[in-house]
Design an enzyme around this catalytic site. Structure first.
Site, mmCIF file in Angstrom:
data_model
loop_
_atom_site.group_PDB
_atom_site.id
_atom_site.type_symbol
_atom_site.label_atom_id
_atom_site.label_comp_id
_atom_site.label_asym_id
_atom_site.label_seq_id
_atom_site.Cartn_x
_atom_site.Cartn_y
_atom_site.Cartn_z
ATOM 1 N N ASP A 1 0.812 -1.220 0.000
ATOM 2 C CA ASP A 1 0.000 0.000 0.000
ATOM 3 C C ASP A 1 0.849 1.276 0.000
ATOM 4 O OD1 ASP A 1 -2.123 -1.829 0.425
ATOM 5 O OD2 ASP A 1 -1.953 -1.622 2.597
ATOM 6 N N GLU B 1 -11.519 0.245 -3.606
ATOM 7 C CA GLU B 1 -10.866 0.738 -2.389
ATOM 8 C C GLU B 1 -9.636 1.545 -2.758
ATOM 9 O OE1 GLU B 1 -9.894 -2.637 0.075
ATOM 10 O OE2 GLU B 1 -8.616 -3.541 -1.422
HETATM 11 O O1 FUB Z 1 -3.225 -3.642 3.308
HETATM 12 C C1 FUB Z 1 -4.512 -3.967 3.738
HETATM 13 C C2 FUB Z 1 -5.512 -3.622 2.681
HETATM 14 O O2 FUB Z 1 -5.247 -4.355 1.499
HETATM 15 C C3 FUB Z 1 -5.461 -2.205 2.222
HETATM 16 O O3 FUB Z 1 -5.983 -1.310 3.135
HETATM 17 C C4 FUB Z 1 -6.174 -2.331 0.940
HETATM 18 O O4 FUB Z 1 -6.092 -1.215 0.111
HETATM 19 C C5 FUB Z 1 -5.520 -3.556 0.372
HETATM 20 O O5 FUB Z 1 -4.300 -3.259 -0.239
#
Ligand code: FUB
Length: 450
Positions: free
Chosen positions: A36, A211
């Site tokens: 991320d 997301e």
């Molecule tokens: O790293 C945990 C979660 O996985 C993140 O918050 C999302 O965007 C995905 O990458």
């Protein structure tokens, strides 16, 4: 035995180099899992604020799921050498965070009036006030690498993950986040409270999880970029609009689904020294478990109408590799169709990296952007292992290009560094081709020039 102060200082300096200076290409962080990546340009350096994946064990996190207890920040002046500034925020030292949640997910950081605001999503201790799921908190620092002081409470009015902050040209700040869909609101100038109602950015594709929003502006176009499960796993898409809160129009795919099958992708986009870059992640050090990820970067460019050219993920990454460094050719740009394989040097410690196997004559690897500098280099060194021995050619620009050297690798079952005088030298930035000239297998760890 007494050790002199000078000698002690030299030893300590060497240990700190080993600990903090990480040589790049992809993945860019090579001593721990990272995911991320939120990249920012502060001054003349790029700072990356990633999630820090660790492996859950009995009593620590949920087995088989994401497990994150803290954040590190990394920085680089050249996108090749990354400094780990160490841990900046941990779940154990934020007053409102449940210290056994192991859910310090995707963060972001932004500068305003000389202060650095670090936004992170996680679970609160007080579920009555803040709810059971994720909410978003802030920690503030005077420098991009901290020390960061967490606020006593999370931002009011948010349920969700993956915060992203954007400050428009007129100074108005916006916070974006996700919870299946993508949401946004204006932020007050204190950067700690919402200033407006929460808006659902509903013009994005309706089906499939969205997301990890990331907003940026270029030539008056507002780009809302986000991972989306169009099929089975996430790919990076974008939508454009005339305003930070939309309406947005779907505009295309920034990066296709990972060929490794990594279910998530999460990204950021920056311009640094006149070049745009996409930071994203895959599962390079953990091919069988995609909750232990590694961050990467590749160059990104635009068409003349402002649309984004799809980014093809590479292991080579971006930036120059100094010819005198150990050039890890397993992070190649391109490779021949057959006769080349890449595997871990040590499957018990994957952070040691990879080796390349050539299995037939004329198999090749292309490695771009090696900086040979301005001073003449005289020798090549190759760290290789070849049971029956072999011959390696290193050429410039293509497989029939100028021959830098032909190196005979002696037979044996150990890694041997073989040195040879260069037959040719060319200054400046060059693409190199490493070619096997034998059918018997040769493993190569690195190539270097001196
Ligand atoms: O790293 C945990 C979660 O996985 C993140 O918050 C999302 O965007 C995905 O990458």
């Amino acid at each position: 035995m007494k050790i002199s102060a000078l000698r002690l200082l030299t030893v300590l300096a060497f240990i700190s180099l080993l600990r903090y200076d990480v040589i790049s290409q992809n993945p860019i962080i090579r001593n721990q899992f990272s995911a991320d990546p939120s990249a920012r340009v502060f001054g003349d350096r790029v700072y990356v604020y990633p999630s820090h994946d660790i492996l859950a064990v009995e009593g620590k996190g949920r087995l088989g799921w994401f497990c994150m207890e803290d954040y590190h920040v990394f920085s680089s002046a050249n996108l090749s050498d990354w400094t780990d500034h160490g841990m900046i925020v941990t779940q154990n030292k934020v007053p409102w965070v449940r210290p056994d949640s192991y859910s310090m997910w995707a963060p972001d950081c932004i500068e305003r009036n000389g202060k650095y605001y670090f936004y992170f999503p996680t679970a609160a201790k007080d579920t009555i006030t803040y709810g059971r799921g994720f909410t978003i908190g802030v920690a503030v620092a005077d420098k991009p690498e901290g020390p960061f002081t967490p606020e006593a409470t999370p931002i009011k009015g948010i349920r969700g993950i993956d915060p992203n902050v954007f400050i428009d040209k007129n100074g108005q700040a916006y916070l974006y986040w996700s919870a299946g869909n993508i949401y946004a609101a204006k932020l007050k100038s204190n950067m700690l409270e919402l200033e407006s109602e929460v808006k659902t950015l509903g013009e994005l594709p309706a089906k499939g999880l969205k997301e990890g929003p990331y907003m940026f502006e270029r030539n008056g176009i507002y780009y809302l970029t986000y991972p989306h499960v169009e099929n089975k796993i996430e790919r990076l898409e974008y939508a454009i609009g005339d305003n930070p809160l939309g309406p947005f129009k779907f505009a295309g795919v920034v990066m296709d689904e990972s060929t490794s099958g990594c279910w998530t992708n999460h990204h950021s986009i920056i311009q640094f020294k006149n070049q745009w870059y996409l930071f994203y992640h895959d599962r390079d050090y953990s091919p069988r478990f995609d909750k232990a990820r590694s961050i990467r970067l590749d160059s990104l460019s635009f068409n003349s109408d402002g649309t984004i050219k799809k980014v093809i993920p590479t292991l080579r990454g971006a930036g120059l590799t100094n010819a005198s460094q150990r050039i890890q050719i397993d992070r190649y740009t391109q490779v021949s169709e057959s006769g080349v394989a890449v595997d871990f040097l040590d499957t018990l410690d994957r952070f040691k990296g990879w080796e390349v196997f050539f299995t037939k004559t004329d198999a090749w690897i292309q490695y771009n952007s090696v900086d040979f500098g301005t001073k003449t280099l005289k020798n090549i060194a190759i760290n290789a292992q070849a049971e029956k021995g072999g011959i390696i050619q290193v050429r410039l620009n293509n497989i029939n290009g100028p021959l830098l050297s032909e190196v005979k690798i002696g037979p044996g079952n150990n890694w041997i560094i073989t040195k040879k005088v260069l037959s040719k030298f060319q200054r400046g930035v060059q693409h190199i081709f490493v070619i096997s000239k034998t059918d018997s297998p040769i493993a190569i760890d690195w190539v270097s020039f001196e």
